[in-house]
Design a protein around this motif. Sequence first.
Motif, PDB file in Angstrom:
ATOM      1  N   MET A 169       0.849  -1.200   0.000  1.00 43.70           N
ATOM      2  CA  MET A 169       0.000   0.000   0.000  1.00 43.70           C
ATOM      3  C   MET A 169       0.878   1.241   0.000  1.00 43.70           C
ATOM      4  SD  MET A 169      -3.120   1.009   2.563  1.00 43.70           S
ATOM      5  CE  MET A 169      -2.219   1.749   3.910  1.00 43.70           C
ATOM      6  N   CYS A 170       1.011   1.834  -1.133  1.00 43.32           N
ATOM      7  CA  CYS A 170       1.837   3.039  -1.248  1.00 43.32           C
ATOM      8  C   CYS A 170       0.957   4.206  -1.657  1.00 43.32           C
ATOM      9  CB  CYS A 170       2.906   2.885  -2.320  1.00 43.32           C
ATOM     10  SG  CYS A 170       3.936   1.454  -2.094  1.00 43.32           S
ATOM     11  N   GLY A 171       1.555   5.367  -1.717  1.00 46.52           N
ATOM     12  CA  GLY A 171       0.869   6.533  -2.267  1.00 46.52           C
ATOM     13  C   GLY A 171       1.637   7.043  -3.464  1.00 46.52           C
ATOM     14  N   ILE A 172       0.930   7.289  -4.569  1.00 53.54           N
ATOM     15  CA  ILE A 172       1.598   7.846  -5.743  1.00 53.54           C
ATOM     16  C   ILE A 172       0.898   9.139  -6.160  1.00 53.54           C
ATOM     17  CG2 ILE A 172       2.392   5.585  -6.540  1.00 53.54           C
ATOM     18  CD1 ILE A 172       0.295   5.665  -8.751  1.00 53.54           C
ATOM     19  N   VAL A 173       1.696  10.068  -6.689  1.00 53.25           N
ATOM     20  CA  VAL A 173       1.172  11.359  -7.151  1.00 53.25           C
ATOM     21  C   VAL A 173       1.897  11.724  -8.433  1.00 53.25           C
ATOM     22  CG1 VAL A 173       0.807  13.804  -6.591  1.00 53.25           C
ATOM     23  CG2 VAL A 173       0.883  12.147  -4.754  1.00 53.25           C
ATOM     24  N   GLY A 174       1.156  12.294  -9.384  1.00 56.81           N
ATOM     25  CA  GLY A 174       1.791  12.830 -10.585  1.00 56.81           C
ATOM     26  C   GLY A 174       1.259  14.223 -10.841  1.00 56.81           C
ATOM     27  N   TYR A 175       2.080  15.072 -11.442  1.00 60.25           N
ATOM     28  CA  TYR A 175       1.626  16.435 -11.784  1.00 60.25           C
ATOM     29  C   TYR A 175       2.176  16.848 -13.140  1.00 60.25           C
ATOM     30  CZ  TYR A 175       0.858  21.401 -11.960  1.00 60.25           C
ATOM     31  OH  TYR A 175       0.452  22.650 -12.376  1.00 60.25           O
ATOM     32  N   ILE A 176       1.301  17.450 -13.954  1.00 68.65           N
ATOM     33  CA  ILE A 176       1.748  18.101 -15.185  1.00 68.65           C
ATOM     34  C   ILE A 176       0.912  19.367 -15.338  1.00 68.65           C
ATOM     35  CG2 ILE A 176       0.215  16.590 -16.591  1.00 68.65           C
ATOM     36  CD1 ILE A 176       2.302  16.939 -18.873  1.00 68.65           C
ATOM     37  N   GLY A 177       1.562  20.480 -15.577  1.00 67.32           N
ATOM     38  CA  GLY A 177       0.815  21.734 -15.692  1.00 67.32           C
ATOM     39  C   GLY A 177       1.739  22.917 -15.777  1.00 67.32           C
ATOM     40  N   ASN A 178       1.255  24.061 -15.269  1.00 70.30           N
ATOM     41  CA  ASN A 178       2.061  25.274 -15.396  1.00 70.30           C
ATOM     42  C   ASN A 178       2.690  25.727 -14.080  1.00 70.30           C
ATOM     43  OD1 ASN A 178      -0.274  26.035 -14.215  1.00 70.30           O
ATOM     44  ND2 ASN A 178      -1.097  27.120 -15.995  1.00 70.30           N
ATOM     45  N   GLN A 179       2.525  24.914 -13.038  1.00 71.97           N
ATOM     46  CA  GLN A 179       3.188  25.232 -11.768  1.00 71.97           C
ATOM     47  C   GLN A 179       4.469  24.402 -11.651  1.00 71.97           C
ATOM     48  OE1 GLN A 179       0.758  25.193  -8.139  1.00 71.97           O
ATOM     49  NE2 GLN A 179      -0.980  24.584  -9.388  1.00 71.97           N
ATOM     50  N   GLN A 180       5.289  24.740 -10.668  1.00 68.18           N
ATOM     51  CA  GLN A 180       6.400  23.856 -10.323  1.00 68.18           C
ATOM     52  C   GLN A 180       5.803  22.560  -9.764  1.00 68.18           C
ATOM     53  OE1 GLN A 180      10.070  24.195 -10.432  1.00 68.18           O
ATOM     54  NE2 GLN A 180       9.169  25.385 -12.101  1.00 68.18           N
ATOM     55  N   ALA A 181       6.282  21.426 -10.254  1.00 69.83           N
ATOM     56  CA  ALA A 181       5.669  20.142  -9.885  1.00 69.83           C
ATOM     57  C   ALA A 181       5.995  19.723  -8.448  1.00 69.83           C
ATOM     58  CB  ALA A 181       6.139  19.059 -10.855  1.00 69.83           C
ATOM     59  N   THR A 182       7.225  19.959  -8.008  1.00 69.56           N
ATOM     60  CA  THR A 182       7.663  19.383  -6.721  1.00 69.56           C
ATOM     61  C   THR A 182       6.781  19.789  -5.535  1.00 69.56           C
ATOM     62  OG1 THR A 182       9.913  19.146  -7.513  1.00 69.56           O
ATOM     63  CG2 THR A 182       9.629  19.161  -5.149  1.00 69.56           C
ATOM     64  N   PRO A 183       6.452  21.100  -5.359  1.00 69.16           N
ATOM     65  CA  PRO A 183       5.610  21.434  -4.203  1.00 69.16           C
ATOM     66  C   PRO A 183       4.225  20.786  -4.269  1.00 69.16           C
ATOM     67  CG  PRO A 183       6.558  23.416  -5.201  1.00 69.16           C
ATOM     68  CD  PRO A 183       6.881  22.289  -6.110  1.00 69.16           C
ATOM     69  N   VAL A 184       3.657  20.669  -5.475  1.00 66.84           N
ATOM     70  CA  VAL A 184       2.332  20.044  -5.621  1.00 66.84           C
ATOM     71  C   VAL A 184       2.428  18.561  -5.248  1.00 66.84           C
ATOM     72  CG1 VAL A 184       0.434  19.537  -7.212  1.00 66.84           C
ATOM     73  CG2 VAL A 184       1.765  21.648  -7.491  1.00 66.84           C
ATOM     74  N   ILE A 185       3.482  17.918  -5.731  1.00 63.70           N
ATOM     75  CA  ILE A 185       3.652  16.480  -5.457  1.00 63.70           C
ATOM     76  C   ILE A 185       3.895  16.249  -3.962  1.00 63.70           C
ATOM     77  CG2 ILE A 185       5.135  14.474  -5.900  1.00 63.70           C
ATOM     78  CD1 ILE A 185       5.536  15.658  -8.748  1.00 63.70           C
ATOM     79  N   LEU A 186       4.723  17.104  -3.365  1.00 61.61           N
ATOM     80  CA  LEU A 186       5.000  16.954  -1.927  1.00 61.61           C
ATOM     81  C   LEU A 186       3.725  17.094  -1.100  1.00 61.61           C
ATOM     82  CD1 LEU A 186       8.319  18.802  -1.012  1.00 61.61           C
ATOM     83  CD2 LEU A 186       7.738  16.410  -0.588  1.00 61.61           C
ATOM     84  N   GLU A 187       2.882  18.059  -1.477  1.00 63.34           N
ATOM     85  CA  GLU A 187       1.613  18.253  -0.770  1.00 63.34           C
ATOM     86  C   GLU A 187       0.757  16.987  -0.882  1.00 63.34           C
ATOM     87  OE1 GLU A 187      -0.406  21.825  -2.041  1.00 63.34           O
ATOM     88  OE2 GLU A 187      -2.252  21.098  -1.101  1.00 63.34           O
ATOM     89  N   GLY A 188       0.716  16.414  -2.086  1.00 61.43           N
ATOM     90  CA  GLY A 188      -0.045  15.176  -2.296  1.00 61.43           C
ATOM     91  C   GLY A 188       0.529  14.033  -1.479  1.00 61.43           C
ATOM     92  N   LEU A 189       1.856  13.933  -1.464  1.00 60.84           N
ATOM     93  CA  LEU A 189       2.495  12.837  -0.715  1.00 60.84           C
ATOM     94  C   LEU A 189       2.226  12.965   0.785  1.00 60.84           C
ATOM     95  CD1 LEU A 189       5.944  12.398  -2.538  1.00 60.84           C
ATOM     96  CD2 LEU A 189       3.882  10.979  -2.754  1.00 60.84           C
ATOM     97  N   LYS A 190       2.163  14.212   1.280  1.00 62.50           N
ATOM     98  CA  LYS A 190       1.874  14.403   2.713  1.00 62.50           C
ATOM     99  C   LYS A 190       0.500  13.829   3.039  1.00 62.50           C
ATOM    100  CE  LYS A 190       4.781  18.340   3.530  1.00 62.50           C
ATOM    101  NZ  LYS A 190       4.892  19.783   3.439  1.00 62.50           N
ATOM    102  N   LYS A 191      -0.455  14.050   2.121  1.00 62.88           N
ATOM    103  CA  LYS A 191      -1.818  13.546   2.358  1.00 62.88           C
ATOM    104  C   LYS A 191      -1.858  12.026   2.270  1.00 62.88           C
ATOM    105  CE  LYS A 191      -4.276  17.666   1.170  1.00 62.88           C
ATOM    106  NZ  LYS A 191      -4.069  18.637   0.135  1.00 62.88           N
ATOM    107  N   LEU A 192      -0.900  11.426   1.573  1.00 63.38           N
ATOM    108  CA  LEU A 192      -0.894   9.972   1.378  1.00 63.38           C
ATOM    109  C   LEU A 192       0.136   9.267   2.259  1.00 63.38           C
ATOM    110  CD1 LEU A 192      -1.114   9.902  -2.531  1.00 63.38           C
ATOM    111  CD2 LEU A 192      -2.936   9.326  -0.926  1.00 63.38           C
ATOM    112  N   GLU A 193       0.817  10.026   3.123  1.00 63.32           N
ATOM    113  CA  GLU A 193       1.940   9.411   3.842  1.00 63.32           C
ATOM    114  C   GLU A 193       1.503   8.252   4.728  1.00 63.32           C
ATOM    115  OE1 GLU A 193       4.458  11.879   6.305  1.00 63.32           O
ATOM    116  OE2 GLU A 193       6.141  10.486   6.058  1.00 63.32           O
TER     117      GLU A 193
END
Length: 186
Positions: free
Chosen positions: A1-25
């Motif tokens: 059971m892991c958490g995965i996040v992907g982002y593609i768009g016009n923002q910097q990806a890392t902060p969005v992904i980190l926020e998602g990972l925090k919710k899935l930690e």
Amino acid sequence: MCGIVGYIGNQQATPVILEGLKKLEYRGYDSAGICTIVNGNAAMARSEGKLINLERLLAATPLPGSIGIGHTRWATHGRPSQINAHPHKAGAIIVVHNGIIENYLPLREQLKGLGHTFKSETDTEVISHLIEERLKSGLGFEAAVRAALSDVRGAYAVCVLCEREPGVLIAAKQGSPMVVGIGSEE
Ligand code: GLU
């Protein structure tokens, strides 16, 4: 059971992904990792243990880029370690994975026979090598992912990047949950 996040768009990806990972930690804290694509090259940060370790790494060495994938791991195949932390890369292909690939051992042997070298003990790494192998045989990125996933058995959700197609993020699932969010140009 892991958490995965992907982002593609016009923002910097890392902060969005980190926020998602925090919710899935809560889904796994054996290791965490992020990969972005910068000028056609994968930029990777992976760390054993809780997400805070990855955050420290990223504070020292930020990962730029507006496309990326991330993972927080609960190990099923291969001990918790930096080398087994996702994302896993084979050639141009980078993968994060939630789930189990039941037939990973025969696939691994088959791929080794074709000259692939494995760096981790995970079942996940066969997915990246399998996609890379299909790319080498001449398929495009999306077709290669489809072909590779038709060879694996088990429950999974994956996000996949390809250095050769830096504007494409592929997500796929079978039997595992996945949510897609769509924003303005992201
Ligand atoms: N089987 C993969 C691993 O061990 C993913 C873990 C999971 O989803 O629990 O790295």
